[in-house]
Enzyme design. Sequence first.
Site: not given
Length: 421
Positions: A176-178
Site C-alpha cells: 500500500s505504501d509503494v
Amino acid sequence: MTAAVNSARPGQAFLEGVRVLDVTGALAGPYCTTILSDLGADVLKIEPLTGDRMRARRLGPDRRPLPFVLTHRDKGSLAVDMKSAAGAEIVRSLARRSNVLVENFRAGAMARLGLGYEDLRPECPDLVYCSISGFGQFGPMRDAKGIDLIAQAYSGLMSVTGTTDGQLAKAGFPVSDVGTGMWGAIGVLAALLRARAGGGGAYVDVALADSVAAWSLWEVADYVATGVEPVPLGTAHRLAAPYEAFTCQDDATLVLGAVDRAWEALCAVLEIDLGDDPRFATEYERFLNRGSLAEIIKARFATAPRDHWMDALRSAGVPCGPVNSIGAILRDEQFAARGLFLHDEKRFAEPTIVNTPIVADGAPRARGPAPEVGADTLAILGELGYDDERIAALVEDGVVGVPDADESLYTLAVRSAEGQK
C-alpha cells in the site's frame, strides 16, 4: 537486441527542469518523489531540524540508515521548522519557485500551517500539489490514521491473502505504501502535462486504502459473478488453473501458469495423459477442479529437482519461474543486466540501492547518495535572497538547521563581515 543497462541513448531527462518540494515522511510520499527524481526532477527534501524520522531506523551491525537512504537518494535537504511563521514562509517561497509539492501529513495538517493547496494556489497557479494520506482528503474515514497494514486490511487485500486453510497474511512487501507512491507519481505526471500545456496547476489526492482496493480486479469480478466472498487461495490464481507454486524433489519451489495453449505442453513435459478426463477438458473445468489437478501435478514435480523441470518447461514454452529469496534477487543475473539493484558503495555511500524499474532514454534513474540533514539549507536560503546575517539569525533561532551549526555560523559571520568591508 540486447544492450547493457547503461548504454541507452543519451538524451534530456524526462523531468529535467522540474522542481519538486518533498514534504513527506515514512515511505509512500518519499517513494513518490524518488520516482520523480529518478525521472530527472530536482527534488528538495523538507525535513525537521532533527531530521526525518526514517533516519533513526538503522539496520545491521554498523547501524546504517538504509530505509531512509533507499528512498531519498539524489535529493537535496532543507531542515526547517514549518510550524514557525518564518519556517512556513520559507516553504511558501520555495513553493512559488517549484512545479510540484508532495506531502503526506494527515488530512488538513498542511492547511493548518497555511501551506495547503488553497493557501498556495493564488501565488502558485501552476503548482501541482499532491497529498498522500491513509484514506484521502474527504469521506467518513478522512481523519483516521492510515498505515500500510491497516490499508491492506481495509482494502480487502488481507481477506484474500494467506493459506487455503484460512490463515490470513499481509503481503510481504509494503504494497500500500509503494503502490500509493506510484499512483501519486502517475497523478503528478498527468497533472504536469496539463500544466505545461497551459491548463494550470492541480490538486492530486491519493490514499493508501484506495490504492490497494483499486487492484482488486480479479476478486471483484469473482464476487460479482458468483456472489461468494473470495477467500485466500495460497499461491493459486482466482480465475485460472494450473496457476500456482509447486515444490520439487529438492524442496525448491517453482511457479507456473499453464493456461490456454501451454496446457498441452505442460502435460507433455510432465508425461501425464489427461486428454480423456472430463474434469480437465477445458480451461473452465480445470479451474473448477483445480484442487484435484494440483495434486496430480504436485506428484510429478516431486520426482525431479526444480532446475530439471524449469529447463524442460521453458523449452516447451510453459511460463514458469523460481521462488527467489531476497538474497537471490540481489545476485540474480537478469536483475543485474537491468540495473535494478546497484551495488556501488563509492557512488551511493551505501552497499545496495533499489533502482526505479524504468529503463528508457530520458530516465537517468538512481544517480547519487542521500543528503545529510540540512545539507542544502544555506544554498537554498541564499537562492531565496536571504543574506548571511538573516540566515545566521534563522539558524540561531532554531528556524532552520544545518549539518554543523557552529562551523556554518562561523562561515556566515566571516562572509557577512567581508561583505560589509
